[in-house]
Each structure stands twice: as structure tokens, then as C-alpha cells.
Write an enzyme that holds these catalytic residues in place. Structure first.
Site, PDB file in Angstrom:
ATOM      1  N   GLU A 308       0.886  -1.168   0.000  1.00 11.83           N
ATOM      2  CA  GLU A 308       0.000   0.000   0.000  1.00 11.83           C
ATOM      3  C   GLU A 308       0.918   1.210   0.000  1.00 11.83           C
ATOM      4  O   GLU A 308       1.528   1.528   1.014  1.00 11.83           O
ATOM      5  CB  GLU A 308      -0.915  -0.039   1.230  1.00 11.83           C
ATOM      6  CG  GLU A 308      -2.112   0.887   1.112  1.00 11.83           C
ATOM      7  CD  GLU A 308      -1.763   2.324   1.420  1.00 11.83           C
ATOM      8  OE1 GLU A 308      -1.489   3.067   0.444  1.00 11.83           O
ATOM      9  OE2 GLU A 308      -1.762   2.711   2.587  1.00 11.83           O
ATOM     10  N   CYS A 342      -2.691   8.206   3.700  1.00  7.40           N
ATOM     11  CA  CYS A 342      -2.497   7.382   2.498  1.00  7.40           C
ATOM     12  C   CYS A 342      -3.625   7.640   1.512  1.00  7.40           C
ATOM     13  O   CYS A 342      -3.393   7.929   0.341  1.00  7.40           O
ATOM     14  CB  CYS A 342      -2.453   5.905   2.878  1.00  7.40           C
ATOM     15  SG  CYS A 342      -1.089   5.478   3.971  1.00  7.40           S
TER      16      CYS A 342
END
Length: 605
Positions: A308, A342
Site C-alpha cells: 500500500e 495514504c
């Protein structure tokens, strides 16, 4: 008489209808209410240290960030808001990492056979402690990362509670044996999939959400029957004393071994040692550059990896959107955790018709926002930058480049002087850049900070908005806003991203833990969260067995060794019988199967 019959029929149909509705509704109601009547999990009590407990601290030495330059052996512990220094800890060696993995693997041997009842109780035990001590959990995250208390409660505690709740209520159904349809030739069999815990999961997590980044992989790994070794960031290692104490106490409460969860601290070498330590899967959250190194190192042992790697999420505002309603959503998206997210909007594509209205709206909000240390001051809107000077120089580079290339600076955009109040901590003011050209660095490089980058969509064109949004190497999440939900949905469906939201902030997908989390392109691959994330922590084993024990499959005579010379004719018959698309060919195949099962090869002319 006919009327009576009609009434009876209607009554019967009504009863059937009510029964069908009840069959759907009652189980749903029971599922919702069951947790309220279940016995409470064991209460956990953790003793906090002075630094973990106090709102404000006095008399502590100040940390000098220049110590971080070139440092690889010592991990420093400090508060980025006040620069209060709490000491240091040695970076762990490869041998220490290996020992941690060994301890975790030994503990997992018993845990892999634990019941779902025990695993659910563990999730509920953690949930009870967190909900009863949510301010403590948030305060420690604030001190370690510099965010505001509100940002910690929303971005750390709330989402963790949602994760634990979903695991406790829905996790079992994702991991229980799943029966599948048999093939046409396997009608006498039953087939299913079992989800077997992989063993030891290695997780390398960043500093932006110290609490959630620990409990997110820990909860998933434990619920799926695994152990886990976590390498926390060198920028957020102070908080793990408290978070480890919570996890240890919860494991004790359900009779699980503490060694199931191990923490390692250090720099890149420590993370590399974890990747190559023999763990069964690696979860990495970080930058594309480091993610590529992790994937390369893991490939030597063929260790599977979840990557990720962040994003530059597009936020599309159409010309018919409710701009005033969107403004607060946009501001929360950018300045939640000072943009150190993120999945968070980094590129705002605003249609020409509403461009000025949007820019005026967000600028008005920013001018009223308060920046500074948040512990003890609940009116602070924007906290600190966790990585300090190194990250702020990156922000300034992006801002200066955009302005040189024609962008307009509407707010912020500077590093506070060292002698100013904000200069005493790691602070960068909330910044707005408008009318950014597509060739600016900020259009492609991840910001990971408190900068709203606004691009004008000329001609109010949906196609142009989609083109601009997709002109990026990152593809994690996305969202689109329009007064017409169908229009917003159509735009969102064309945005290249692993996640998308229609008329809402893209991060709202994470509030449904049934959904997988992850992206594509430079945002990485594979997923965590949802059934996909849980099953990804398991070896997926396919099983075939007899449906009835005394009815067993056997190799037909024409296929026996040594060859009788008719096996290939028998095989052709099987294929026709089971898979041909016409009934005539099916019957012809049946005839061939019977013929070559009983007789020899066809006579030669």
C-alpha cells in the site's frame, strides 16, 4: 363460495409473504441485537506513564532533528509538536528480528487451532478497552505523531473500533469452510475451500497513524489465526510501550500467548531483516521507492507481499455541485491529520463555472484555522508534521515549483521562522494553491501534507476532468461530487483507482470494513480489510472428497495401464457427453462411453 375461496387464497398468500419477510428480517435483527445481550468481555486496566497520561509536559529537554541525519543505530523518541525528548532505544539487529519471528511462530502453533469464539472474544476485549479508554489511546497517538485530538479520535480510534466490530460480527463467515459447485464429471463429490492461517505475518507500518497502524494488522492477523511481527516507524516508536501493553493484556484475558504479537524497532536494515526473516507474508505501507525494495527483497524467498504505497487521490467538483456543502468536506479531507494520509484528496479538479466560489470558500475556512500543539488546547485545528524539517522542505519545494509555473498561492506556503511560536515545533501552515498547471511537480509527486492543490477544469467538461484525474501514476482512491448522483457515479466509475466514493469523501469507503483497501499503479497491489484482506492472510486450500463414503470414483477400464488402445475414444465420448452444446452430441458421447467401456477398438476397414 368463490369469494370465500379467493379470500382464503389471499390470506394464504399473505401468510406466506409475512413468513418470507420474517425469514429475512428476523436473522438480521438477531445479528444486530446479539452483541447487546452477550456477556461483557473482561475489563482491562493499563497503568499509564507520566508522558502518556499528561496533557502538557514541562521541563523536558528538546530534541534536535539534525540527529536523524545519517542515523541508523539509535531510534529517538520525541513529540513533534513541542519537540519534548523522551529518550532513545537501540535499532534492533537482524538476529533480534529473527528471534522475534521464532517466538511468534512458536506461539502460533497453538493459536492456529483456536476457535472463532475465542478470536471474537479477543476482538471484543480490545474493543471494550479502547472504547472505555479512547482519550488515552488518542492522546498517546497525538504525542507521538503531532496530530490533533479530534484527528486521532476520528482517524485512529473510530476506524479501529469499526475494524474490531466488523471482525467480531462478520469475520467468521469470511474464513469458514466454503462449499463450491462441483464439475459436471464430479457429481458424486463435494468440493470446498478451507482457509488455513499462513503462520507469521510481517508488517512494516508508517508513522502517520501510530495507533491504527498497529491495531489494524494485529487484529486481522490474530483473527485469521496468525501471529504477527510489526516493524513500526522510527518516527513513531515511543507509543508502542502503551499499545503493546494493551495487546498483551487482551491476549492474557482470553488465554492466548503474548508472543503472538512482536514489535521490532529500527531503520531500513531492521525492516529488511523482517522481510527476509522467513515470515509467511509481508504487509508494507509506505512509499513506492521503498515498496519496490521490499518486493525485491521478498522475491528471493518468494514471500507474498501486500503493498500500500500511498496516492494522489482526485476530488472532482462538477459545475452543478453544492459548492458550499462540499467546502467543509474538502477541508476535512486535506487537513485531517495535516494531510498525512495514504487515502486522502491531494488533487482538486474544480469546474470552471464554480472555480472561484470553491477557492473563496476554502480560503475563508483556512484563514480561521488555528495551528499549533493540540494537547490541552481543543481549539487547535492543525497539528504538527511528524517527520519535521525533512518533510517540510519537500512541501516547500512543491509549493515554490507550482508558483514559478503559474499557480496562485491563496494561503500558507512557507516554513515558519525558527524564532516564531510555530518554529519551535514541526509545523507547516495549511496551504492552498489554485490554478495549478499540469506540468507542476505537485501534479505528480505525492504531497502527504497540508496542501490543497486546485486545478481548473476548463469548459466544465466531464471528459476533461476524467482525463486530468487519470493523468497520474498513483491510483489509490477517488471521489466525485455533482448535484446529479448519476453524473457523479458515472465520473467516479471512470477514475482509475482501487476505491471510489460518489458525492462523499473517498475515505468513507474505509468506514465499511467489509470493503477491501488498496489501489493500483504506483499505489501498490493486493488488499487488506474486507473478506479479501482476511483471506489474503490464509493459505487457500481446495478440497475434493466423496459425497457418500461408499460411492467412490475409480479409473474407468479404458483408461487403465497398460493401454488397451481405446482410451482416447473413451475420452472423446466423455467430452461430448458432458460438454457438447447439443443434445444430439451429448447422446452420441454417451453412446461412445458405453461402447468403449464394453468393447475393444473399432474395426479397421
Amino acid at each position: 363460495m368463490k369469494l370465500d375461496c379467493d379470500c382464503n387464497v389471499l390470506s394464504t398468500l399473505g401468510v406466506v409473504f409475512l413468513v418470507l419477510i420474517a425469514a429475512k428480517v428476523v436473522p438480521a435483527i438477531v445479528k444486530i441485537l446479539t452483541p447487546f445481550f452477550a456477556p461483557l468481555p473482561k475489563k482491562i486496566v493499563i497503568e499509564l506513564t507520566k508522558e502518556e497520561k499528561a496533557e502538557k509536559l514541562e521541563g523536558y529537554p528538546k530534541f534536535d532533528p539534525s540527529k536523524l541525519i545519517g542515523e541508523q543505530k539509535t531510534v529517538y523518541l520525541w513529540d513533534p509538536s513541542t519537540m519534548d525528548y523522551f529518550g532513545s532505544t537501540p535499532a534492533m539487529s537482524a538476529a533480534e528480528v529473527k528471534d522475534a519471528v521464532t517466538r511468534a511462530r512458536l506461539a502460533q502453533q497453538s493459536w492456529k487451532n483456536s476457535s472463532f469464539k475465542t478470536r471474537k472474544q479477543l476482538m471484543k476485549t480490545m474493543l471494550r478497552y479502547i472504547t472505555e479508554n479512547q482519550v488515552d489511546c488518542a492522546r498517546v497517538a497525538v504525542r507521538d505523531s503531532g496530530k490533533t485530538l479530534l484527528d486521532a479520535l476520528i482517524g485512529e480510534v473510530l476506524v479501529t473500533c469499526e475494524k474490531l466490530t466488523w471482525l467480531a460480527t462478520s469475520g467468521e463467515e469470511c474464513l469458514t469452510r466454503e462449499y463450491r459447485a462441483t464439475g459436471r464429471m464430479m457429481m458424486m463429490k463435494k468440493v470446498y475451500v478451507d482457509f488455513i492461517p499462513l503462520g507469521v505475518i510481517g508488517a512494516i507500518v508508517p508513522w502517520n497513524y501510530p495507533f491504527h497502524n498497529v491495531f489494524n494488522p494485529v487484529s486481522a492477523a490474530l483473527f485469521s489465526g496468525n501471529a504477527i511481527v510489526i516493524k513500526v516507524s522510527e518516527y513513531a516508536s515511543w507509543s508502542i510501550r502503551y499499545y503493546k501493553a494493551i495487546i498483551d493484556a487482551c491476549l492474557d484475558a482470553v488465554g492466548a500467548p503474548r508472543d503472538l504479537v512482536q514489535f521490532v524497532v529500527g531503520y531500513g536494515a531492521t525492516g529488511g531483516a523482517l522481510v527476509t526473516s522467513g515470515v509467511d507474508k509481508v504487509i508494507f505501507v509506505g512509499s513506492p521507492a521503498v515498496g519496490a525494495m521490499v518486493a525485491k527483497a521478498a522475491s528471493d524467498n518468494l514471500t507474498p507481499v501486500v503493498l500500500e504505497l500511498g496516492g494522489k487521490d482526485p476530488f472532482v467538483v462538477c459545475d452543478d455541485a453544492d459548492v458550499q456543502g462540499v467546502v467543509q468536506t474538502a477541508c476535512r479531507g486535506v487537513w485531517q491529520n495535516m494531510g498525512q494520509n495514504c487515502a486522502g484528496p491531494e488533487r482538486f479538479f474544480v469546474y470552471e463555472k464554480v472555480f472561484d466560489e470553491f477557492c473563496d470558500g476554502v480560503t475563508k475556512v483556512v484563514k480561521q484555522m488555528k495551528v499549533g500543539p493540540s494537547l490541552g488546547d481543543t481549539e487547535v485545528d492543525c497539528g504538527a508534521i511528524c517527520m519535521g524539517p525533512r518533510q517540510m522542505l519537500h512541501y516547500q519545494k512543491l509549493v515554490d515549483d507550482a508558483v514559478v509555473k503559474g499557480a496562485k498561492l491563496l494561503a500558507g506556503g512557507f516554513i515558519p521562522p525558527a524564532e516564531s511560536p510555530l518554529g519551535k515545533g514541526s509545523f507547516y501552515p495549511p496551504t492552498i494553491l489554485a490554478n495549478i498547471p499540469e506540468n507542476a511537480l505537485i501534479a505528480q509527486e505525492e504531497i502527504f501534507g497540508p496542501i490543497m492543490a486546485i486545478f481548473k477544469v476548463k469548459g466544465n467538461s466531464d471528459a476533461e476532468a476524467v482525463r486530468m484525474a487519470n493523468n497520474c501514476d498513483f491510483a489509490l482512491s477517488s471521489c466525485a461530487f455533482s448535484g446529479d448522483a448519476n453524473r457523479a457515479r458515472k465520473i467516479a466509475s471512470q477514475l482509475t483507482a482501487g476505491m471510489s466514493a460518489v458525492n462523499d469523501l473517498e475515505g468513507c469507503t474505509y468506514m465499511s470494513q467489509s470493503l477491501p483497501f488498496g489501489g493500483c499503479k504506483k499505489s501498490g497491489y493486493d488488499r487488506f480489510a474486507g473478506p479479501e484482506g482476511l483471506r489474503g492472510l490464509c493459505m487457500i486450500r481446495s478440497v475434493c472428497e466423496d459425497m457418500v463414503p461408499f460411492i467412490r470414483n475409480s479409473i474407468p477400464a479404458p483408461m487403465h495401464y497398460p493401454s488397451s488402445g481405446v482410451g482416447h475414444f473413451f475420452a472423446q465420448g466423455l467430452i461430448k457427453m458432458f460438454y457438447a452444446t447439443s443434445i444430439v452430441d451429448n447422446l452420441q458421447g454417451l453412446f461412445m462411453v458405453i461402447r468403449y467401456s464394453m468393447n475393444g477398438p473399432p474395426k479397421k476397414n
